[in-house]
Structure formats: C-alpha cells, structure tokens
Design a protein around this motif. Structure first.
Motif, PDB file in Angstrom:
ATOM      1  N   ASP A  85       7.215  30.488  26.819  1.00 24.74           N
ATOM      2  CA  ASP A  85       7.374  30.961  25.443  1.00 24.74           C
ATOM      3  C   ASP A  85       6.329  30.356  24.502  1.00 24.74           C
ATOM      4  O   ASP A  85       6.530  30.323  23.287  1.00 24.74           O
ATOM      5  CB  ASP A  85       8.770  30.632  24.918  1.00 24.74           C
ATOM      6  N   ALA A  86       5.233  29.887  25.048  1.00 24.42           N
ATOM      7  CA  ALA A  86       4.184  29.282  24.227  1.00 24.42           C
ATOM      8  C   ALA A  86       3.773  30.251  23.123  1.00 24.42           C
ATOM      9  O   ALA A  86       3.577  31.435  23.362  1.00 24.42           O
ATOM     10  CB  ALA A  86       2.987  28.919  25.087  1.00 24.42           C
ATOM     11  N   GLY A  87       3.705  29.751  21.906  1.00 19.39           N
ATOM     12  CA  GLY A  87       3.293  30.561  20.766  1.00 19.39           C
ATOM     13  C   GLY A  87       4.419  31.252  20.028  1.00 19.39           C
ATOM     14  O   GLY A  87       4.217  31.729  18.911  1.00 19.39           O
ATOM     15  N   CYS A  88       5.598  31.327  20.624  1.00 13.48           N
ATOM     16  CA  CYS A  88       6.666  32.083  19.958  1.00 13.48           C
ATOM     17  C   CYS A  88       7.176  31.381  18.705  1.00 13.48           C
ATOM     18  O   CYS A  88       7.495  32.057  17.719  1.00 13.48           O
ATOM     19  CB  CYS A  88       7.796  32.416  20.918  1.00 13.48           C
ATOM     20  N   ILE A  89       7.229  30.049  18.698  1.00 12.32           N
ATOM     21  CA  ILE A  89       7.709  29.348  17.505  1.00 12.32           C
ATOM     22  C   ILE A  89       6.791  29.652  16.330  1.00 12.32           C
ATOM     23  O   ILE A  89       7.251  29.949  15.226  1.00 12.32           O
ATOM     24  CB  ILE A  89       7.830  27.828  17.756  1.00 12.32           C
ATOM     25  N   GLU A  90       5.493  29.622  16.570  1.00  7.30           N
ATOM     26  CA  GLU A  90       4.551  29.909  15.490  1.00  7.30           C
ATOM     27  C   GLU A  90       4.641  31.359  15.031  1.00  7.30           C
ATOM     28  O   GLU A  90       4.433  31.648  13.858  1.00  7.30           O
ATOM     29  CB  GLU A  90       3.129  29.546  15.884  1.00  7.30           C
ATOM     30  N   SER A  91       4.958  32.273  15.933  1.00  4.85           N
ATOM     31  CA  SER A  91       5.100  33.665  15.498  1.00  4.85           C
ATOM     32  C   SER A  91       6.296  33.803  14.557  1.00  4.85           C
ATOM     33  O   SER A  91       6.241  34.563  13.582  1.00  4.85           O
ATOM     34  CB  SER A  91       5.208  34.622  16.686  1.00  4.85           C
ATOM     35  N   TYR A  92       7.379  33.086  14.806  1.00  2.00           N
ATOM     36  CA  TYR A  92       8.516  33.089  13.887  1.00  2.00           C
ATOM     37  C   TYR A  92       8.141  32.403  12.576  1.00  2.00           C
ATOM     38  O   TYR A  92       8.579  32.823  11.504  1.00  2.00           O
ATOM     39  CB  TYR A  92       9.742  32.403  14.499  1.00  2.00           C
ATOM     40  N   ALA A  93       7.337  31.360  12.655  1.00  2.00           N
ATOM     41  CA  ALA A  93       6.941  30.608  11.461  1.00  2.00           C
ATOM     42  C   ALA A  93       6.091  31.449  10.511  1.00  2.00           C
ATOM     43  O   ALA A  93       6.047  31.173   9.309  1.00  2.00           O
ATOM     44  CB  ALA A  93       6.185  29.344  11.865  1.00  2.00           C
ATOM     45  N   GLU A  94       5.431  32.476  11.023  1.00  2.00           N
ATOM     46  CA  GLU A  94       4.596  33.330  10.175  1.00  2.00           C
ATOM     47  C   GLU A  94       5.412  34.117   9.158  1.00  2.00           C
ATOM     48  O   GLU A  94       4.897  34.483   8.106  1.00  2.00           O
ATOM     49  CB  GLU A  94       3.782  34.294  11.039  1.00  2.00           C
ATOM     50  N   SER A  95       6.681  34.380   9.460  1.00  2.00           N
ATOM     51  CA  SER A  95       7.536  35.187   8.576  1.00  2.00           C
ATOM     52  C   SER A  95       8.933  34.584   8.462  1.00  2.00           C
ATOM     53  O   SER A  95       9.920  35.222   8.845  1.00  2.00           O
ATOM     54  CB  SER A  95       7.635  36.615   9.108  1.00  2.00           C
ATOM     55  N   PRO A  96       9.047  33.374   7.929  1.00  2.69           N
ATOM     56  CA  PRO A  96      10.372  32.737   7.913  1.00  2.69           C
ATOM     57  C   PRO A  96      11.408  33.495   7.088  1.00  2.69           C
ATOM     58  O   PRO A  96      12.579  33.553   7.465  1.00  2.69           O
ATOM     59  CB  PRO A  96      10.101  31.348   7.320  1.00  2.69           C
ATOM     60  N   VAL A  97      10.988  34.101   5.996  1.00  2.00           N
ATOM     61  CA  VAL A  97      11.940  34.844   5.159  1.00  2.00           C
ATOM     62  C   VAL A  97      12.483  36.050   5.934  1.00  2.00           C
ATOM     63  O   VAL A  97      13.685  36.320   5.917  1.00  2.00           O
ATOM     64  CB  VAL A  97      11.271  35.267   3.830  1.00  2.00           C
ATOM     65  N   HIS A  98      11.613  36.740   6.637  1.00  2.00           N
ATOM     66  CA  HIS A  98      12.054  37.888   7.445  1.00  2.00           C
ATOM     67  C   HIS A  98      13.071  37.459   8.498  1.00  2.00           C
ATOM     68  O   HIS A  98      14.116  38.103   8.652  1.00  2.00           O
ATOM     69  CB  HIS A  98      10.854  38.545   8.126  1.00  2.00           C
ATOM     70  N   TRP A  99      12.780  36.394   9.230  1.00  2.00           N
ATOM     71  CA  TRP A  99      13.655  35.993  10.330  1.00  2.00           C
ATOM     72  C   TRP A  99      15.006  35.481   9.839  1.00  2.00           C
ATOM     73  O   TRP A  99      15.999  35.537  10.571  1.00  2.00           O
ATOM     74  CB  TRP A  99      12.962  34.982  11.243  1.00  2.00           C
ATOM     75  N   VAL A 100      15.061  35.020   8.605  1.00  2.69           N
ATOM     76  CA  VAL A 100      16.350  34.652   8.019  1.00  2.69           C
ATOM     77  C   VAL A 100      17.092  35.906   7.563  1.00  2.69           C
ATOM     78  O   VAL A 100      18.295  36.038   7.775  1.00  2.69           O
ATOM     79  CB  VAL A 100      16.159  33.647   6.861  1.00  2.69           C
TER      80      VAL A 100
END
Length: 169
Positions: A85-100
């Motif tokens: 899952d390398a890179g997936c945390i940063e992909s979520y970090a790009e849009s924190p408002v969306h993922w919430v």
C-alpha cells in the motif's frame, strides 16, 4: 500462529456465515488475547486480503502484545504502511476534507471538535517485520492517518497527541 494459519476461519467469514461476534469467539483466536478493536481491524477486516497477508503474513501473531498508546501527531507524518500500500496514505492526505466528508457525519464533527479520529488506528513496531528495523508502521487506518497528515499540512485543527493501538513483540 500466522495469518495463513487462519485461512479456514477466514473462509467461513468470507462466506458471510460468520459475524464478528462469532469470529472473535473462535478458539483459534482466544489464545491471542488481543483487544477487540485490534482483532476486528486487523484480522476480521483484513486477515485474508492478499496484499495484507503479503505485508504481515510473516508476523507470529502469538508474539504480539497490544497497548493503546498516545503518540505525538507529528510522529505520524513520516510513518510508513505496508509495501503493498505504499503511497496510499499520501493519496488520502491530498484531500483530507473529502475523505472526512465521505464518512459518517460524526467523523467530521469529531475531527472539528477534537482534532482526532473516532477509532484509533492499528500500528506495529517495525521490529516485528524486521528485527533490525525501528519505528512504527500503519497496519490499519491508512485513511485516518492520511487525513491527519493532510489536516496538519492544511493547518486544520489536529490534536497534538493521538491515540493508536500499537503492537510490540
């Protein structure tokens, strides 16, 4: 005991005939003495996911002891996850408002009011994977950790300390 040793239990869960309550009551899991929250996030939710098994299949589950720990929010910034899952945390970090926003409404309220997640993520001491390694690794909660990183980067409310389940040898 390793993840592959639980394949028959996972198959029963996958068939839909095994609720979490019945899953956690299985004698194969009783000897682990894992907290329910970890058992559910680690084994019930992901124990038969091929990528997850690839990343964590070498761990002797009987040797892991779990503690709910308080960790500085800044320590999550560089924390890795499994290789698959390398890179997936940063992909979520790009849009924190969306993922919430795509979560239940109480998730967003909790971030705004408390600056943290509703449910502590699951981390492991990297020495469980490689005795010569150090630090912690995100096992489950990659979206939560990504949201935290993104909120820190965007200057949104984040509590200075966060709770997480940490597995140690």
């Amino acid at each position: 005991m390793k993840l592959n040793d639980l394949s028959s239990l996972m198959a029963r869960r996958e068939d839909g005939g095994l609720s979490y309550d019945r899953f956690r009551a299985d004698p194969a899991l009783a000897s682990l003495h894992w907290p329910d929250d970890v058992l559910e996030q680690f084994l019930f939710d992901h124990g038969d996911n091929a990528a997850f098994v690839y990343d964590y299949g070498s761990i002797d589950l009987d040797e892991v002891r779990w503690r709910l720990e308080t960790i500085q929010a800044a320590d999550f910034v560089g924390m890795p996850t499994g290789a698959s899952d390398a890179g997936c945390i940063e992909s979520y970090a790009e849009s924190p408002v969306h993922w919430v926003k795509v979560r239940r409404p109480e998730v967003g309220r909790h971030w705004e009011e408390h600056g943290t997640w509703l449910r502590p993520p699951v981390l492991i001491d990297r020495r469980l994977l490689d005795p010569s390694d150090s630090g912690l690794q995100v096992v489950e909660g990659r979206t939560r950790v990504g949201v935290l990183r993104g909120r820190l980067r965007e200057g949104l409310h984040v509590a200075s300390h966060q709770q997480a389940w940490v597995g140690h040898a």
